[in-house]
Design a protein around this motif. Structure first.
Motif, short mmCIF file in Angstrom:
data_model
loop_
_atom_site.label_atom_id
_atom_site.label_comp_id
_atom_site.label_asym_id
_atom_site.label_seq_id
_atom_site.Cartn_x
_atom_site.Cartn_y
_atom_site.Cartn_z
N UNK A 1 5.40 11.10 12.73
CA UNK A 1 5.94 11.36 11.35
C UNK A 1 5.07 13.13 11.54
N UNK A 2 3.62 12.71 11.20
CA UNK A 2 2.52 13.67 12.01
C UNK A 2 3.52 14.58 12.88
N UNK A 3 3.91 14.06 13.93
CA UNK A 3 4.34 14.85 15.04
C UNK A 3 6.07 15.65 14.02
N UNK A 4 6.39 14.89 13.93
CA UNK A 4 7.85 15.39 13.56
C UNK A 4 7.52 16.34 12.39
N UNK A 5 6.74 16.59 11.52
CA UNK A 5 6.00 17.61 10.54
C UNK A 5 6.25 16.92 9.67
N UNK A 6 7.06 17.26 8.12
CA UNK A 6 6.52 17.68 6.77
C UNK A 6 7.11 15.75 6.54
N UNK A 7 5.76 15.31 5.75
CA UNK A 7 6.24 13.57 5.89
C UNK A 7 5.53 13.41 4.15
N UNK A 8 6.62 12.57 3.50
CA UNK A 8 5.86 11.64 2.37
C UNK A 8 5.11 10.19 2.93
N UNK A 9 3.43 9.29 2.30
CA UNK A 9 3.09 8.19 2.08
C UNK A 9 3.89 8.13 1.15
N UNK A 10 3.96 6.51 1.79
CA UNK A 10 4.44 6.18 0.04
C UNK A 10 3.82 4.91 0.34
N UNK A 11 3.79 3.59 -0.77
CA UNK A 11 2.86 2.45 -0.62
C UNK A 11 3.57 2.04 -2.03
N UNK A 12 4.97 1.14 -1.60
CA UNK A 12 5.13 -0.20 -2.76
C UNK A 12 4.86 -1.08 -3.20
N UNK A 13 4.51 -0.99 -4.66
CA UNK A 13 4.14 -2.23 -4.90
C UNK A 13 5.49 -3.35 -5.50
N UNK A 14 5.30 -4.54 -4.35
CA UNK A 14 6.81 -5.44 -4.53
C UNK A 14 6.96 -6.72 -5.59
N UNK A 15 7.95 -7.01 -5.71
CA UNK A 15 7.06 -8.42 -6.79
C UNK A 15 7.03 -9.67 -6.15
N UNK A 16 6.79 -10.22 -6.40
CA UNK A 16 6.22 -11.77 -5.61
C UNK A 16 7.18 -12.36 -5.38
N UNK A 17 8.85 -12.09 -5.97
CA UNK A 17 10.15 -13.11 -5.13
C UNK A 17 10.23 -14.77 -5.25
N UNK A 18 9.05 -14.49 -6.08
CA UNK A 18 8.39 -16.64 -5.96
C UNK A 18 7.70 -17.02 -4.80
N UNK A 19 6.81 -15.77 -4.32
CA UNK A 19 6.03 -16.20 -3.12
C UNK A 19 4.95 -16.75 -3.78
N UNK A 20 3.07 -17.35 -3.14
CA UNK A 20 2.48 -18.07 -3.38
C UNK A 20 2.09 -16.56 -3.98
N UNK A 21 0.95 -16.95 -5.05
CA UNK A 21 0.12 -15.53 -5.78
C UNK A 21 -0.53 -14.93 -5.00
N UNK A 22 -0.70 -13.91 -4.58
CA UNK A 22 -2.09 -13.15 -3.78
C UNK A 22 -3.23 -12.58 -5.23
#
Length: 528
Positions: A75-96
């Motif tokens: 992405x850095x080599x391509x040009x302007x970028x947007x870093x994103x992190x998404x806090x996802x719902x657990x979807x019934x998986x074990x808690x962490x």
């Protein structure tokens, strides 16, 4: 719809203020949407006067670092970028819970590092398959880059995201997951995945050395924008009760912390690792596992650093083989997505597990009356970590001595380990139960007394986490119920203490386990 409207509104306004020449999309017959081994062609979209000022989204997942980060590098080599992190719902998986605590701190470090280079991290919460396509459409972004997930939830999210992008002029590029060898890989002559570690690891080592790690970018072309939320707003830091108090002083999450931890291990602990790694009275663990689990350092960075070490070859080879189990577990989960819930050994039915909530709770809280087991379970709650030897002992006690379903143990570890890795955790619990790949024989039952006497002979580890046993001499420390009553009285061990009367008799429960695995019956055992 966006689940973070304030974040998106702030970002769009920041983008509108930006002055930059309009860039045309790359020439070609069409954009390729790459997902795994498949390619999906989309017709090219002609540029418009509102064409994107941002060319790429970098979706951070289990790669919370700048160095050796292929999506960020491209992405850095391509040009302007947007870093994103998404806090996802657990979807019934074990808690962490413990891992979320770690991630909140690691993300704070990552955001700081990205901001210094010019591209702060955008935090969103919700479903990536909804958020990322909408974000790319609104901001006219034509490429999303990310690291591949190997766990079933992550793979399902990737698949849904691929479907959501169908027909949109957005390329989704997944880079290989962070392993020395691809978890999905099989040689041409092999028709089924490996279920035994040794031949798997022999084959995997034939693919080494891995490529050299990529350097971190010197600068990033991003967009400053007002903060709307961060992981601190997601409840990932405990408050009441604050169970992470000791974790804060013990651990150092983040990429810089990972590098410091690796250097300390190579300089101080790697020598004699092959001999001392199981002993609990010395600090022999690498403590790298949470940094690897959260992607703060890449596995090939560790591999190359290990190769350059001056430690004896047998110590380097032993540590590398321990990393090989991480590779093996990923291979198993890729080919057996139900690894966390269904036994791999299909030929032998599972025993009838006991439902015993009080014993399960005693195990979870470290109040079984078996010192090495209790010390381990209390360390888990205090530090979110266990040495490998203690993981095996505590797991064996739950599954073999208490005959409690291994899945309950897996769930507890997933919630309490800062280094929780879905593949490692599931494969390890299957191994100790006797139903997994390369499984310990079902009749192998770890004796926590003998294990303690061998690997913690002076009791330093046990006394660290069980101060109530501080006045018990080493002779009785791992089996205090055998000590004279007067000695226990003088040591302050009360009449109702589980260290006088453990929740289960080790000898009788071993016989019960052998009978259960032989016949499927689960007779009761009266505590001694």
């Amino acid at each position: 719809m966006f689940q973070n409207p304030l974040a998106i509104h702030s970002l769009v306004r920041a983008l509108q203020k930006r002055s930059r020449p309009i860039a045309s999309p790359p020439a070609g017959n069409g954009r390729t949407h790459r997902f795994g081994r498949q390619s999906f062609q989309h017709p090219p979209k002609p540029p418009t006067k509102s064409e994107a000022f941002i060319s790429s989204i970098v979706w951070f997942r289990n790669n919370l670092r700048l160095s050796d980060n292929p999506p960020l590098r491209e992405a850095a080599e391509r040009g302007p970028l947007l870093p994103v992190f998404i806090g996802e719902p657990s979807r019934g998986a074990s808690p962490e819970g413990a891992r979320h605590w770690w991630r909140a701190r690691s993300l704070r470090c990552l955001d700081h590092s990205l901001s210094r280079l010019g591209a702060p991290l955008l935090f969103l919460r919700g479903d990536p398959a909804i958020l990322l396509p909408d974000l790319a459409t609104r901001l006219k972004i034509d490429k999303i880059l990310a690291m591949e997930a190997i766990d079933p939830d992550g793979r399902r999210t990737q698949s849904r995201l691929q479907s959501a992008l169908s027909g949109k002029p957005v390329e989704f590029h997944l880079f290989p997951a962070d392993y020395l060898v691809p978890p999905a890989g099989l040689p041409a002559e092999r028709r089924s995945p490996w279920k035994v570690f040794t031949p798997f690891w022999q084959r995997a080592q034939s693919h080494l050395p891995p490529p050299l790690p990529l350097p971190a970018p010197d600068r990033l072309d991003g967009i400053p924008f007002p903060r709307s939320e961060t992981p601190e707003d997601w409840g990932w830091e405990p408050e009441k009760p604050d169970w992470a108090a000791e974790m804060r002083s013990f651990w150092d999450p983040g990429e810089e912390g990972a590098r410091r931890r690796l250097n300390a291990f190579l300089e101080k602990r790697l020598k004699n690792y092959a001999v001392k790694r199981d002993f609990l009275d010395e600090d022999t663990s690498s403590l790298l596992s949470p940094h690897l689990a959260n992607g703060e350092i890449s596995i090939r960075s560790v591999w190359w650093s290990l190769r350059e070490s001056t430690a004896p070859e047998e110590d380097r080879a032993k540590f590398l083989s321990e990393l090989g189990w991480r590779e093996f577990s990923a291979h198993l989960m890729w080919h057996h997505p139900d690894l966390a819930t269904q036994p791999l050994q299909k030929g032998r039915p599972e025993i009838a597990w006991r439902e015993d909530p009080s014993s399960l709770l005693a195990w979870q809280k470290g109040r079984t009356g078996i010192p090495l087991v209790d010390a381990g379970m209390r360390q888990l709650r205090r530090l979110g970590f266990l040495p490998n030897r203690v993981r095996m002992v505590t797991a064996s006690f739950l599954v073999k001595n208490l005959l409690i379903d291994w899945r309950k143990g897996r769930e507890w570890f997933s919630d309490n380990l800062v280094d929780h890795d879905p593949a490692n955790n599931a494969a390890s619990w299957q191994w100790i139960s006797g139903y997994g790949a390369d499984a310990a024989p079902w009749f192998r039952i770890f004796n926590p007394v003998l294990q303690g006497e061998k690997f913690d002979p002076e009791g330093r580890y046990v006394k660290t986490y069980l101060p109530e046993l501080a006045r018990i001499p080493p002779r009785y420390l791992h089996c205090p119920w055998t000590a004279p009553s007067s000695l226990l009285d003088n040591a302050g061990i009360g009449k109702d203490s589980p260290y006088r009367n453990p929740i289960v008799d080790l000898g009788l429960s071993r016989k019960r386990a052998l009978q259960a695995w032989t016949s499927g019956n689960t007779p009761d055992v009266t505590p001694s």
